[in-house]
Each structure stands twice: as structure tokens, then as C-alpha cells.
Design an enzyme around this catalytic site. Structure first.
Site, mmCIF file in Angstrom:
data_model
loop_
_atom_site.group_PDB
_atom_site.id
_atom_site.type_symbol
_atom_site.label_atom_id
_atom_site.label_comp_id
_atom_site.label_asym_id
_atom_site.label_seq_id
_atom_site.Cartn_x
_atom_site.Cartn_y
_atom_site.Cartn_z
ATOM 1 N N GLU A 14 0.882 -1.178 0.000
ATOM 2 C CA GLU A 14 0.000 0.000 0.000
ATOM 3 C C GLU A 14 0.919 1.226 0.000
ATOM 4 O O GLU A 14 0.748 2.140 -0.820
ATOM 5 C CB GLU A 14 -0.909 -0.004 1.238
ATOM 6 C CG GLU A 14 -1.871 1.193 1.319
ATOM 7 C CD GLU A 14 -2.592 1.296 2.678
ATOM 8 O OE1 GLU A 14 -2.132 0.687 3.663
ATOM 9 O OE2 GLU A 14 -3.611 2.023 2.737
ATOM 10 N N ASP A 49 -12.066 -1.102 2.911
ATOM 11 C CA ASP A 49 -11.072 -0.713 3.910
ATOM 12 C C ASP A 49 -11.732 -0.013 5.113
ATOM 13 O O ASP A 49 -11.936 -0.631 6.145
ATOM 14 C CB ASP A 49 -10.009 0.189 3.253
ATOM 15 C CG ASP A 49 -8.627 0.061 3.854
ATOM 16 O OD1 ASP A 49 -8.419 -0.843 4.669
ATOM 17 O OD2 ASP A 49 -7.741 0.866 3.492
HETATM 18 N N1 ADE Z 1 -5.856 0.559 9.274
HETATM 19 C C1 ADE Z 1 -7.029 0.978 8.824
HETATM 20 N N2 ADE Z 1 -6.947 1.307 7.514
HETATM 21 C C2 ADE Z 1 -5.668 1.049 7.143
HETATM 22 C C3 ADE Z 1 -4.956 1.192 5.928
HETATM 23 N N3 ADE Z 1 -5.532 1.612 4.805
HETATM 24 N N4 ADE Z 1 -3.649 0.868 5.933
HETATM 25 C C4 ADE Z 1 -3.059 0.445 7.046
HETATM 26 N N5 ADE Z 1 -3.687 0.294 8.215
HETATM 27 C C5 ADE Z 1 -4.982 0.602 8.264
HETATM 28 ZN ZN ZN Z 2 -6.757 -1.953 5.516
#
Ligand code: ADE
Ligand code: ZN
Length: 323
Positions: A189, A267
Site C-alpha cells: 500500500e 477498507d
Molecule cells: N488501518 C485501517 N486502515 C488502514 C490502511 N488503509 N492501511 C493500514 N492500516 C490501516
Molecule cells: Zn486496511
């Protein structure tokens, strides 16, 4: 589109509607300075601010009862989007601070709330939080190992991917694996393709949370496709947090075309002004996803779900086109 949907990547606290958090703050007489914009939405301008606001909002979720109510609110939102199965990330760090006895009570409250909604099936993936460090992660893994079963079926890691390495958490992932839990971790990410390689190599996960930056390494893309490692892609989250500047530059379709098994999730939907229906609408708009692709992606999700075979069979049946 009335294709049933399967969601594999949803943080329970991150799915809390802002009005729900404001209501709890009022009940408890707590002021949440800096958490909300004037229009009532969550306020953040960067990933680090997002994590801080997220943790501040969690301070009003003080007991099992609050998490039970939260679970009901979150699942009702999902049902509205046609979701028939969801896997929620649950963090013992926010549910009793890693104490196993306390965690059990939180878990039972969430499980009970979910059992009251037969329209949707829920499983929990216990999540350690990377920026809380490897020692704290072990307490989450212990909670996971102690409560692994029909409801808690997976273990994972979220949080700030730029802190430490995936392999620093191998002990916790090994403990969870030995308890029979299935594994996923946030990677690619923020931490680039290297973070995904680490996740696969050093933690042995079978799914990756996000994983979108894999697109920058063609060898990794081939590896993911060949080994059928499934990506839990959350395009609206990636655009809202500026991992990609817009939908057009998001790599989900390129990954799919290269044979990587992609799934779609939200998410932390209220943070990113999204829901699962909106994600599929935008995938249709930007990448031409039609019903056949949407059904295929949800079949991939059903096959990758951390559930028992009877549940999976049932999900796959619901995904068959009406004849
Ligand atoms: N916790 C909640 N959303 C998240 C994300 N997008 N990346 C990492 N940790 C998270
Ligand atoms: Zn996440």
C-alpha cells in the site's frame, strides 16, 4: 447491479459511521477535538493523520457493548450494499489492550451482534498493528491463537507499513498459523513491491491487503499470478489516501489483466466517502467492468475467503447467475 458481494478487507473501527462515533462521544461526555470536519466527516490530510484520527475515534469504543453496537451498525451498512459475506479486521489492541480474557468478551459481543443478522455472514481476522511494534503484536497473536475457531478464522497486520519490516512480526504470524488461522498482511500500500516480497517470503501469507504497488515489479506480478496469491484491493481507499492521484491511474485493472487474483473491498468506508456499491460503479465507469467481471471477482473472493467449505459452497451457489 444485483450481484451479491463478498468483502474481504474491512476494519471494524474504520467502518464506524462518524455520527455513531459522535453519538458515543456525547453519551460519554468526551470531546473529540480535531476528529471531524465541519460537515461532520472524518478529518485528515495524510495517511499519518488518518491513523491518528482513527485511533482518536477508537477512544470512545470503550467496552464490549460498544463493539456489539458498532458491529450491528457496520453490518447493516454492508447489507444495504448487497454484501452477503464480510471479513472484518478486529484488533485486540482496541478491545481490552491485548488481554485474552477481556478480548473474549469483546469477541463474543461482536459474534452475537453478527448472529442476529442472517442476511450476512461475518468472520473476524485478528489484526496486530504494525506501528505498535512486534512485542505488542505477540499479545494480539495470543488472543488470536486462543480464540481461533468458527468466528475468528484469520490473522493479519495493519498500521503504518513504513515502520520496521514484515519479518519482524514472523513470530506472531507463526503462532497464528500454528493455531490453524489463515494469514494476510497489509503490504504494497505504502511500502512498495519490496514489502509484498517480504510478506510472501517472510510471513508466508496467502492474501495481501492492498498489494497494489506490486505493479511496479513485473517479476512480482508473475509470482502473485503463478502462486494465486490474492490481493484485497481497496481502490477508493488508495485514491482517498493519495497512493494514486486518481481512479484512472489505479493499477487494479492492469493487475487483473496480468492474471493476478484481485478482489474488491472498502477498507474504512466512511473515512473515504465510499461503499462497496460505489466501488463497483467506479470500476465500471473507469475500467469497463461488466456483470461478468464483477461476478468473477466475487467468485475469486469466495474462493479466497477464510471460511469453512460449507460456507464457501453456499456463497458460490449465491453467486451463480439466475437461470
Ligand atoms: N488501518 C485501517 N486502515 C488502514 C490502511 N488503509 N492501511 C493500514 N492500516 C490501516
Ligand atoms: Zn486496511
Amino acid at each position: 447491479m444485483n450481484i451479491p458481494k463478498i468483502e474481504l478487507h474491512l476494519h471494524i473501527e474504520g467502518a464506524a459511521p462518524p455520527a455513531f462515533i459522535r453519538g458515543l462521544a456525547q453519551e460519554k461526555g468526551v470531546s473529540l477535538d480535531g476528529v471531524f470536519n465541519e460537515d461532520g466527516s472524518y478529518r485528515f490530510e495524510s495517511f499519518n493523520q488518518f491513523l491518528s484520527v482513527y485511533e482518536a475515534a477508537c477512544t470512545v469504543l470503550t467496552g464490549p457493548e460498544e463493539f456489539g453496537r458498532l458491529t450491528t451498525a457496520v453490518l447493516e451498512q454492508s447489507i444495504e450494499q448487497g454484501v452477503i459475506y464480510t471479513e472484518a479486521f478486529l484488533s485486540p489492541d482496541f478491545c481490552g489492550g491485548g488481554d485474552v480474557g477481556a478480548w473474549r468478551e469483546y469477541m463474543h459481543a461482536m459474534q452475537e451482534a453478527s448472529a442476529k443478522l442472517p442476511q450476512i455472514e461475518m468472520r473476524g481476522i485478528i489484526t496486530c498493528i504494525r506501528h505498535f511494534g512486534p512485542d505488542q503484536a505477540k499479545t494480539a497473536a495470543k488472543c488470536a491463537a486462543e480464540t481461533a475457531g468458527d468466528f475468528i478464522t484469520g490473522f493479519g497486520m495493519g498500521g503504518d507499513e513504513m515502520r520496521g519490516k514484515q519479518g519482524d512480526f514472523a513470530y506472531s504470524f507463526d503462532m497464528a498459523r500454528e493455531a490453524g488461522l489463515r494469514l494476510t498482511t497489509h503490504a504494497g500500500e505504502w511500502g512498495g513491491a519490496e514489502s509484498v516480497w517480504q510478506a510472501v517470503r517472510d510471513l508466508g501469507v496467502e492474501r495481501i491487503g492492498h498489494g497494489v504497488q506490486s505493479i511496479d515489479d513485473p517479476r512480482l506480478v508473475d509470482h502473485l499470478a503463478e502462486h494465486e496469491i490474492v490481493l484485497e484491493v481497496c481502490p477508493g481507499s488508495n485514491v482517498a489516501l493519495a497512493v494514486y492521484p486518481d481512479w484512472h491511474s489505479h493499477p487494479i485493472e492492469k493487475l487483473r489483466e496480468r492474471g493476478v487474483k484481485v478482489t474488491v473491498s472498502t477498507d474504512d468506508p466512511p473515512f473515504f466517502h465510499t461503499n462497496l456499491g460505489a466501488e463497483y460503479d467506479l470500476l465500471g465507469h473507469h475500467f469497463g467492468w461488466d456483470d461478468e467481471i464483477v461476478r468473477d471477482v466475487n467468485i475469486t473472493a469466495a474462493n479466497a475467503a477464510f471460511c469453512d467449505d460449507a460456507t464457501r459452497k453456499n456463497l458460490l451457489k449465491k453467486l451463480e447467475p439466475a437461470s
